[in-house]
Each structure stands twice: as structure tokens, then as C-alpha cells.
Motif scaffolding. Structure first.
Motif, PDB file in Angstrom:
ATOM      1  N   ARG A 156     -51.183  53.509  -1.609  1.00 47.25           N
ATOM      2  CA  ARG A 156     -52.519  53.206  -2.150  1.00 47.25           C
ATOM      3  C   ARG A 156     -52.767  51.695  -2.132  1.00 47.25           C
ATOM      4  N   PRO A 157     -54.030  51.301  -1.934  1.00 45.11           N
ATOM      5  CA  PRO A 157     -54.331  49.857  -1.883  1.00 45.11           C
ATOM      6  C   PRO A 157     -54.023  49.137  -3.198  1.00 45.11           C
ATOM      7  N   PHE A 158     -54.001  49.861  -4.319  1.00 43.51           N
ATOM      8  CA  PHE A 158     -53.788  49.211  -5.613  1.00 43.51           C
ATOM      9  C   PHE A 158     -52.318  49.166  -6.019  1.00 43.51           C
ATOM     10  N   TYR A 159     -51.401  49.627  -5.153  1.00 42.61           N
ATOM     11  CA  TYR A 159     -49.988  49.746  -5.537  1.00 42.61           C
ATOM     12  C   TYR A 159     -49.377  48.401  -5.992  1.00 42.61           C
ATOM     13  N   GLY A 160     -49.626  47.334  -5.229  1.00 43.46           N
ATOM     14  CA  GLY A 160     -49.044  46.027  -5.568  1.00 43.46           C
ATOM     15  C   GLY A 160     -49.526  45.543  -6.927  1.00 43.46           C
ATOM     16  N   GLU A 161     -50.825  45.679  -7.135  1.00 38.19           N
ATOM     17  CA  GLU A 161     -51.462  45.290  -8.402  1.00 38.19           C
ATOM     18  C   GLU A 161     -50.885  46.121  -9.566  1.00 38.19           C
ATOM     19  N   LEU A 162     -50.695  47.401  -9.308  1.00 41.03           N
ATOM     20  CA  LEU A 162     -50.177  48.323 -10.330  1.00 41.03           C
ATOM     21  C   LEU A 162     -48.745  47.940 -10.732  1.00 41.03           C
ATOM     22  N   VAL A 163     -47.923  47.628  -9.725  1.00 43.55           N
ATOM     23  CA  VAL A 163     -46.521  47.254  -9.997  1.00 43.55           C
ATOM     24  C   VAL A 163     -46.470  45.936 -10.771  1.00 43.55           C
ATOM     25  N   GLU A 164     -47.299  44.994 -10.372  1.00 40.14           N
ATOM     26  CA  GLU A 164     -47.339  43.695 -11.063  1.00 40.14           C
ATOM     27  C   GLU A 164     -47.770  43.875 -12.523  1.00 40.14           C
ATOM     28  N   PHE A 165     -48.817  44.661 -12.719  1.00 40.22           N
ATOM     29  CA  PHE A 165     -49.321  44.932 -14.070  1.00 40.22           C
ATOM     30  C   PHE A 165     -48.270  45.621 -14.932  1.00 40.22           C
ATOM     31  N   MET A 166     -47.659  46.658 -14.410  1.00 41.60           N
ATOM     32  CA  MET A 166     -46.740  47.467 -15.220  1.00 41.60           C
ATOM     33  C   MET A 166     -45.428  46.753 -15.531  1.00 41.60           C
ATOM     34  N   SER A 167     -45.165  45.647 -14.810  1.00 46.21           N
ATOM     35  CA  SER A 167     -43.926  44.908 -15.073  1.00 46.21           C
ATOM     36  C   SER A 167     -44.188  43.582 -15.787  1.00 46.21           C
ATOM     37  N   ARG A 168     -45.420  43.337 -16.198  1.00 42.99           N
ATOM     38  CA  ARG A 168     -45.721  42.010 -16.749  1.00 42.99           C
ATOM     39  C   ARG A 168     -45.370  41.855 -18.234  1.00 42.99           C
ATOM     40  N   THR A 221     -39.544  48.992 -24.154  1.00 40.98           N
ATOM     41  CA  THR A 221     -38.747  48.424 -23.073  1.00 40.98           C
ATOM     42  C   THR A 221     -39.659  47.684 -22.100  1.00 40.98           C
ATOM     43  N   LYS A 222     -39.075  47.049 -21.105  1.00 37.08           N
ATOM     44  CA  LYS A 222     -39.885  46.356 -20.102  1.00 37.08           C
ATOM     45  C   LYS A 222     -39.383  46.765 -18.726  1.00 37.08           C
ATOM     46  N   LEU A 223     -40.319  47.138 -17.852  1.00 36.95           N
ATOM     47  CA  LEU A 223     -39.958  47.538 -16.495  1.00 36.95           C
ATOM     48  C   LEU A 223     -39.814  46.302 -15.614  1.00 36.95           C
ATOM     49  N   SER A 224     -38.762  46.267 -14.806  1.00 35.31           N
ATOM     50  CA  SER A 224     -38.675  45.245 -13.756  1.00 35.31           C
ATOM     51  C   SER A 224     -39.687  45.643 -12.677  1.00 35.31           C
ATOM     52  N   GLU A 225     -39.983  44.738 -11.748  1.00 38.86           N
ATOM     53  CA  GLU A 225     -40.877  45.101 -10.633  1.00 38.86           C
ATOM     54  C   GLU A 225     -40.287  46.267  -9.854  1.00 38.86           C
ATOM     55  N   GLU A 226     -38.978  46.227  -9.680  1.00 42.72           N
ATOM     56  CA  GLU A 226     -38.304  47.288  -8.925  1.00 42.72           C
ATOM     57  C   GLU A 226     -38.461  48.651  -9.615  1.00 42.72           C
TER      58      GLU A 226
END
Ligand code: CMP
Length: 139
Positions: free
Chosen positions: A57-69, A40-45
């Protein structure tokens, strides 16, 4: 009593690199039984909600972008002592510190793009499994 289930994701970096089969073989060979699985693919949300605990955490934005790409494989796995044994199989979060023979040592690129997720407790394994799977999708 400790639960014998854990939750995992094969992350977008490992899917992109063509390593789904290799990683599933390592999981199988380590004695885990697949209870539930989906590609499956995760949306950013959805990625943001899954990793909500890391929101500050400082890496949260990067983590969300990565996991939804790109697509991921999500699965519930069963084995005695599942949470602890699976964390041993995947190795340290930072692949530079992961032991030889672990999934992250073999397939992870960096601390952020680290190939696989594994639950860190029985409680989180249940929460994370419920995030992806209904009762009808477990066997
Ligand atoms: P995971 O085990 O899925 O749990 C949280 C994730 O956040 C982790 O794997 C990494 O993908 C990511 N992560 C943890 N620490 C860092 C970091 N220092 N920089 C970037 N990403 C990180």
C-alpha cells in the motif's frame, strides 16, 4: 465457532494526546474484559512486521513510521462477538466517516493517525494477539 476474543492497540497519537484512560474506559463500559495488556513501543522493524499485509500500500512507510514513533498499549479483549462488536465501538478507519459515540470519532485525528486498531477477523485477532503476548501473559 466464532472466537470471542479480539486484539487492539491504542496507537501513538492517542497515547501522546493523553487518551489511554478515556479509551480504556470506553472499552470497559462496552463490556470487554481485558485478557492481556502491555504498554510498549514498536521498533520500525516490528511495526513493519505487524502491518506486513499492507506492505504494497502507498501508505505503508508512513504507517510504519507513525506506529513506531512512540509507545502504544496492546491488549487482547474478550466479549461475545468480540471482533465485530469492537469494530463497531471503534468506528470507521477514517474518523471523518466514523459514527458519533465511537472511539475514532472522539479521539482520532486522521485516516492514518486513527487512535486505535481493532482486528478485522477471528483469524487475525489470534495472529495479532500472538504477536504481542505469550500464554503466560493471558488471564
Ligand atoms: P488499522 O485499523 O490499524 O489498519 C491499517 C492502518 O493503516 C489503519 O488502521 C490506518 O492507521 C492506516 N491507514 C489505512 N488507510 C490509510 C490511508 N489511506 N492513509 C494512511 N494510513 C492509512
Amino acid at each position: 465457532m466464532a472466537s470471542n476474543r479480539t486484539f487492539t492497540m491504542i496507537k501513538p497519537d492517542a497515547v501522546e494526546a493523553g487518551n489511554i484512560g478515556n479509551i480504556l474506559a470506553m472499552i470497559n463500559n462496552a463490556g470487554f474484559r481485558i485478557v492481556a495488556m502491555k504498554y510498549t513501543k514498536l521498533s520500525e522493524e516490528k511495526a513493519g512486521a505487524f502491518y506486513e499485509v499492507h506492505k504494497e500500500r502507498p501508505f505503508y512507510g508512513e504507517l510504519v513510521e507513525f506506529m513506531s514513533r512512540g509507545p502504544i498499549v496492546a491488549a487482547i479483549l474478550e466479549k461475545d462477538n468480540a471482533v465485530e462488536d469492537f469494530r463497531k465501538l471503534i468506528g470507521a478507519t477514517n474518523p471523518a466517516q466514523a459514527e458519533e459515540g465511537t472511539i475514532r470519532k472522539k479521539y482520532a485525528k486522521s485516516i492514518g493517525e486513527n487512535a486505535v486498531h481493532g482486528s478485522d477477523s477471528d483469524e487475525n485477532a489470534a495472529i495479532e494477539g500472538n504477536f504481542f503476548f505469550s500464554g503466560l501473559e493471558r488471564f
